[in-house]
Design a protein around this motif. Structure first.
Motif, PDB file in Angstrom:
ATOM      1  N   TYR A  68      31.837  47.451  21.510  1.00  0.00           N
ATOM      2  CA  TYR A  68      32.430  47.979  22.923  1.00  0.00           C
ATOM      3  C   TYR A  68      34.131  47.977  22.783  1.00  0.00           C
ATOM      4  CZ  TYR A  68      27.454  48.661  24.857  1.00  0.00           C
ATOM      5  OH  TYR A  68      26.524  48.453  25.203  1.00  0.00           O
ATOM      6  N   ASP A  69      34.424  49.245  24.074  1.00  0.00           N
ATOM      7  CA  ASP A  69      36.005  48.714  23.777  1.00  0.00           C
ATOM      8  C   ASP A  69      36.240  48.133  25.092  1.00  0.00           C
ATOM      9  OD1 ASP A  69      36.405  51.154  22.351  1.00  0.00           O
ATOM     10  OD2 ASP A  69      35.856  52.664  23.410  1.00  0.00           O
ATOM     11  N   ARG A  70      35.632  48.131  25.978  1.00  0.00           N
ATOM     12  CA  ARG A  70      35.938  46.814  26.339  1.00  0.00           C
ATOM     13  C   ARG A  70      34.292  46.494  27.139  1.00  0.00           C
ATOM     14  NH1 ARG A  70      40.436  46.958  30.351  1.00  0.00           N
ATOM     15  NH2 ARG A  70      41.458  48.987  29.333  1.00  0.00           N
ATOM     16  N   VAL A  71      34.109  45.503  27.400  1.00  0.00           N
ATOM     17  CA  VAL A  71      34.029  44.421  28.460  1.00  0.00           C
ATOM     18  C   VAL A  71      34.262  43.805  29.954  1.00  0.00           C
ATOM     19  CG1 VAL A  71      31.856  42.816  28.160  1.00  0.00           C
ATOM     20  CG2 VAL A  71      32.077  44.518  26.915  1.00  0.00           C
TER      21      VAL A  71
ATOM     22  N   LEU B  66      31.237  35.832  27.760  1.00  0.00           N
ATOM     23  CA  LEU B  66      33.288  36.476  26.987  1.00  0.00           C
ATOM     24  C   LEU B  66      32.599  35.350  26.200  1.00  0.00           C
ATOM     25  CD1 LEU B  66      34.544  37.012  31.213  1.00  0.00           C
ATOM     26  CD2 LEU B  66      33.786  38.146  29.315  1.00  0.00           C
ATOM     27  N   GLY B  67      32.488  33.839  25.611  1.00  0.00           N
ATOM     28  CA  GLY B  67      33.450  33.837  24.999  1.00  0.00           C
ATOM     29  C   GLY B  67      32.596  34.153  23.688  1.00  0.00           C
TER      30      GLY B  67
ATOM     31  N   ARG C 166      38.258  42.805  27.345  1.00  0.00           N
ATOM     32  CA  ARG C 166      37.250  41.916  28.258  1.00  0.00           C
ATOM     33  C   ARG C 166      37.916  42.357  29.462  1.00  0.00           C
ATOM     34  NH1 ARG C 166      37.128  35.572  25.218  1.00  0.00           N
ATOM     35  NH2 ARG C 166      38.716  36.651  24.578  1.00  0.00           N
ATOM     36  N   THR C 167      37.368  42.447  30.557  1.00  0.00           N
ATOM     37  CA  THR C 167      37.940  42.283  31.870  1.00  0.00           C
ATOM     38  C   THR C 167      37.124  41.454  32.868  1.00  0.00           C
ATOM     39  OG1 THR C 167      39.540  44.710  31.235  1.00  0.00           O
ATOM     40  CG2 THR C 167      38.894  44.318  33.756  1.00  0.00           C
TER      41      THR C 167
ATOM     42  N   ALA D  65      40.547  32.167  32.197  1.00  0.00           N
ATOM     43  CA  ALA D  65      41.972  32.477  30.949  1.00  0.00           C
ATOM     44  C   ALA D  65      41.099  32.970  30.279  1.00  0.00           C
ATOM     45  CB  ALA D  65      41.518  30.605  31.092  1.00  0.00           C
ATOM     46  N   MET D  66      39.718  33.725  30.312  1.00  0.00           N
ATOM     47  CA  MET D  66      39.109  33.901  29.054  1.00  0.00           C
ATOM     48  C   MET D  66      39.665  35.763  29.073  1.00  0.00           C
ATOM     49  SD  MET D  66      35.630  31.800  29.726  1.00  0.00           S
ATOM     50  CE  MET D  66      35.161  32.752  27.558  1.00  0.00           C
ATOM     51  N   ALA D  67      39.785  36.146  29.866  1.00  0.00           N
ATOM     52  CA  ALA D  67      40.188  37.662  29.818  1.00  0.00           C
ATOM     53  C   ALA D  67      41.644  38.407  29.531  1.00  0.00           C
ATOM     54  CB  ALA D  67      39.846  37.596  31.344  1.00  0.00           C
ATOM     55  N   ASP D  68      41.510  39.059  29.193  1.00  0.00           N
ATOM     56  CA  ASP D  68      42.735  39.818  28.495  1.00  0.00           C
ATOM     57  C   ASP D  68      43.115  40.414  30.418  1.00  0.00           C
ATOM     58  OD1 ASP D  68      42.521  40.018  25.878  1.00  0.00           O
ATOM     59  OD2 ASP D  68      40.163  40.743  25.847  1.00  0.00           O
ATOM     60  N   ASP D  69      42.753  41.329  30.883  1.00  0.00           N
ATOM     61  CA  ASP D  69      42.636  41.728  32.542  1.00  0.00           C
ATOM     62  C   ASP D  69      41.971  40.962  33.159  1.00  0.00           C
ATOM     63  OD1 ASP D  69      44.149  43.877  31.231  1.00  0.00           O
ATOM     64  OD2 ASP D  69      42.002  44.607  29.827  1.00  0.00           O
TER      65      ASP D  69
END
Ligand code: F1P
Length: 295
Positions: free
Chosen positions: A77-80, A96-97, A105-106, A118-122
């Motif tokens: 996927y482009d994004r989750v 997410l890991g 990852r949003t 702390a695990m997300a891009d957004d």
């Protein structure tokens, strides 16, 4: 007053705040054309289902929804987008890991000080909608309102409907019903599942939920004089008459489906009250499911 009663009553205000944040957060939310998956557990999963149907239905791009534990491994996927009030739910953290940097990852969370941030891009934090309750109401509906507003599908009329949902008396006789079936179409299928979950969590009620057109394919056999069937959103033609023919109560969802969910939340509290249950202490539930072993 219980925490959950206070929190559910604050939804119109929370929705206004959430909708007002949508433009400012647009750069952290899925762009049109992205192929995305939305994930969560429990209530958050049902909000993911509703958002997925709204987004894909509005032509913004392919959008799938999964319970975090059922995400198809390796699907690109482009994004989750992860929805999680607590930011600590084990299945979401593990997923997410696993995704790592293969997809953007949003996360939409209620508490900034959680591992998910702390695990997300957004990261989007809806701290104003966080809750004391175990049973979620306003965080989930505020997260969905933010996402809905970002799609241009939220209006002031939705907030007005929520105010009506809080002010008007519930249909008489519902508290005494022995079983409840919630129906939806499109994005309100996820809301129907959430309505059923709320009634189970807060009131230990026997509930089911289906896409409305599936109701004739078996679930109608449960309906009888002591049960209720509640449509969130517009009903398929002829369905109300078929429910009436079983002897069951028909509850028409005249308000926006998200505001109908508020009516169901109120019903859940009314039933809990009638049964002597404390909705702030739901049986066997914790605010977040944190597993000690890996799933
Ligand atoms: C999700 C959730 C809740 C449920 C229960 C356990 O939490 O499944 O929907 O009511 O209390 O947690 P979250 O990931 O949104 O924090």
């Amino acid at each position: 007053m219980t925490h959950v009663a206070q929190e559910l009553a604050s939804q119109p205000d929370c929705w206004q705040v959430a909708a007002g944040m949508a433009d400012g957060l647009a750069h952290r939310l899925p762009a049109a054309g992205e192929r995305i998956a939305v994930i969560g557990c429990g209530t958050s999963y049902f909000m993911a289902q509703a958002y997925a149907a709204l987004r894909e239905g509005s032509g913004r791009g392919e959008t799938d929804a999964f319970a975090a534990s059922e995400f198809p491994a390796g699907r690109p996927y482009d994004r989750v987008v992860a929805l999680s009030r607590s930011g600590t739910t084990t299945e979401v953290l593990e997923l997410l890991g696993r995704i790592g940097d293969t997809s953007r990852r949003t996360v939409v969370i209620g508490d900034p000080d959680t591992p998910m941030a702390a695990m997300a891009d957004d990261t989007i934090v809806l701290e104003f909608a966080d809750e004391k309750s175990v049973v979620q109401t306003r965080f989930a509906t505020s997260a969905l309102t933010l996402l809905r507003a970002h799609l241009g599908l939220h209006t002031d009329a939705v907030v007005e409907d929520a105010q009506v949902a809080l002010a008007e008396p519930l249909p008489s006789g519902l508290v005494e019903c022995s079983q409840f079936t919630f129906l939806g179409q499109g994005w309100s299928v996820g809301l129907a599942h959430e309505a059923a979950l709320k009634m189970r969590e807060a009131a230990l009620a026997w509930t089911e939920a289906y896409p409305a057109m599936e109701y004739r394919h078996g679930p109608i056999s449960i309906s009888t004089r002591s049960t209720a069937t509640w449509m969130l959103g517009e009903a398929p033609s002829g369905l109300m008459d078929e429910v009436h023919a079983t002897g069951a109560r028909w509850v028409a969802g005249g308000l926006d489906p998200l505001a109908e969910l508020v009516r169901v939340q109120r019903l859940a509290l009314a039933i809990a009250n009638a049964r002597g249950l404390d909705p702030d202490r739901p049986r066997h539930l914790t605010r977040s499911v944190i597993l000690s072993s890996t799933v």
